[in-house]
Design an enzyme around this catalytic site. Structure first.
Site, short mmCIF file in Angstrom:
data_model
loop_
_atom_site.label_atom_id
_atom_site.label_comp_id
_atom_site.label_asym_id
_atom_site.label_seq_id
_atom_site.Cartn_x
_atom_site.Cartn_y
_atom_site.Cartn_z
N GLU A 1 -6.17 -10.68 -1.45
CA GLU A 1 -7.02 -10.43 -0.27
C GLU A 1 -8.48 -10.34 -0.68
O GLU A 1 -9.23 -9.48 -0.19
CB GLU A 1 -6.60 -9.14 0.44
CG GLU A 1 -5.13 -9.11 0.83
CD GLU A 1 -4.72 -7.88 1.63
OE1 GLU A 1 -5.59 -7.15 2.14
OE2 GLU A 1 -3.50 -7.66 1.74
N HIS B 1 -10.28 -6.03 -2.64
CA HIS B 1 -11.40 -5.85 -1.70
C HIS B 1 -12.49 -5.09 -2.46
O HIS B 1 -12.45 -3.86 -2.56
CB HIS B 1 -10.95 -5.04 -0.48
CG HIS B 1 -9.92 -5.71 0.35
ND1 HIS B 1 -10.19 -6.85 1.09
CD2 HIS B 1 -8.62 -5.43 0.58
CE1 HIS B 1 -9.10 -7.22 1.74
NE2 HIS B 1 -8.13 -6.38 1.44
N ASP C 1 -12.24 -10.17 -1.22
CA ASP C 1 -13.58 -10.26 -0.62
C ASP C 1 -14.50 -9.38 -1.46
O ASP C 1 -14.04 -8.44 -2.12
CB ASP C 1 -13.63 -9.92 0.88
CG ASP C 1 -12.92 -8.64 1.27
OD1 ASP C 1 -12.79 -7.72 0.44
OD2 ASP C 1 -12.51 -8.54 2.45
N GLU D 1 0.80 -1.24 0.00
CA GLU D 1 0.00 0.00 0.00
C GLU D 1 0.83 1.28 0.00
O GLU D 1 0.56 2.21 0.77
CB GLU D 1 -0.95 0.00 1.20
CG GLU D 1 -1.90 -1.19 1.20
CD GLU D 1 -2.87 -1.19 2.37
OE1 GLU D 1 -2.71 -0.40 3.33
OE2 GLU D 1 -3.83 -1.99 2.33
N ASN E 1 2.22 -5.20 -3.17
CA ASN E 1 0.80 -5.50 -2.91
C ASN E 1 0.04 -4.21 -2.66
O ASN E 1 0.51 -3.34 -1.93
CB ASN E 1 0.73 -6.41 -1.68
CG ASN E 1 -0.62 -7.06 -1.45
OD1 ASN E 1 -1.13 -7.73 -2.33
ND2 ASN E 1 -1.19 -6.86 -0.27
#
Ligand code: XIL
Length: 302
Positions: free
Chosen positions: A235, A206, A237, A127, A169
């Site tokens: 990650e 996400h 979702d 990030e 990432n």
């Protein structure tokens, strides 16, 4: 095949989940983990505040529990994460300049050395780019040590653990038309052209109403792969429920499978009740551990 992991393995990929060490005593949780997944990512246990709570004092107990569970089940482990602006221990939050740069590089070296040869990949830097339309780096204490902090972290990780894939990432890098995506793409292209050791890019993915699954997701994955790096969905979702959510899970799986260098998919939790999201039902299993429509759709696409 009848499970996510075995089906992904049929095309040489993995299907993973974020795992919390304190849930390894939950039999429903572990039952699903062991049955369905062939990769794990420690959800918090390898972060800087967990592994170096006091400067120079390293703590691996909870992370090692996850690694040893994974090994006993023949699962891969993605390391997450060596350098990040968030979840820094207090001592690091208060540091700056050359002292912080040295401390960050020492952290990378020590933790990467501890896990040398044991992980499939490391999220070396997490990030580092800002949201919004300017494609800028995120302001952070690490960024303020100098714009070369990211490549310095990658070089230290490579020196400590030459065999593990080293990833950058981030989130909101899924939509090919977003400035943040293009900024990360430019950084990776630059690293490849200058020989900075980077092997892979992780897309957190996400997905929610503010950053929905984009129709050009496959273009994003294939464009990064064309730079000569692997890609991974790290990650995943997806906000929502029912058929809409299930369709999107299937689309994500199809997009990874369509890109030869897409290594695999990790969902950020197992049951909806394990999600980091305060509300909603973004995962593949309900709170009782039952398979959702999203599970059925993901499995069918694999
Ligand atoms: C989250 C964890 O799931 C939470 O348990 C924790 O409180 C905060 O961090 N991007 C990342 C992950 O890279 O490390 C974050 O994990 C979720 C967003």
């Amino acid at each position: 095949a009848t499970t996510l992991g075995a089906s992904a393995a049929a095309s040489g990929r993995y299907f993973g989940a974020a795992v919390a060490a304190n849930k390894l005593s939950d039999s429903t949780y572990v039952g699903i983990l062991n049955r369905e997944f062939n990769s794990v990512t420690p959800e918090n246990e390898m972060k800087i505040d967990a592994t170096e709570p006091s400067q120079g004092q390293f703590s691996y107990t909870n992370a090692d529990r996850i690694v040893s569970h994974a090994k006993s089940q023949g699962m891969q482990v993605r390391g997450h994460t060596l350098a990040w602006h968030s979840q820094q221990p207090g001592w690091m939050q208060n540091m700056s300049g050359a002292a912080l740069r040295t401390a960050m590089l020492n952290h990378v070296t020590q933790v990467a050395t501890h896990y040398k040869g044991q992980l499939s990949a490391w999220d070396v830097v997490n990030e580092a780019y800002a949201d919004g339309n300017d494609g800028a780096r995120r302001d952070s204490n690490l960024q303020r040590t100098g714009n070369d902090w990211i490549e310095a972290a990658f070089r230290a990780a490579r020196a400590a653990d030459p065999a593990t894939k080293l990833c950058y990432n981030d989130y909101n890098t899924d939509n090919w038309s977003w400035a943040k995506t293009q900024a990360v793409y430019s950084m990776v292209r630059d690293f490849k052209s200058r020989g900075v050791p980077i092997d892979c890019v992780g897309f957190q993915s996400h997905f929610n109403s503010g950053s929905p699954y984009p129709s050009n997701y496959r273009t994003t994955l294939s464009s990064f792969a064309a730079l000569g790096v692997d890609v991974a969905i790290t990650e995943l979702d997806i906000e929502g429920s029912g058929t809409t959510q299930a369709t999107t899970y299937g689309n994500v799986v199809n997009d990874c499978l369509a890109v030869a260098r897409c290594l695999g998919i990790t969902v950020w939790g197992i049951r909806d009740t394990d999600s980091w999201r305060a509300s909603g039902t973004p995962l593949l299993f309900d709170g009782n551990g039952n398979k959702k429509a999203a599970y059925t759709s993901a499995l069918a696409a694999l």
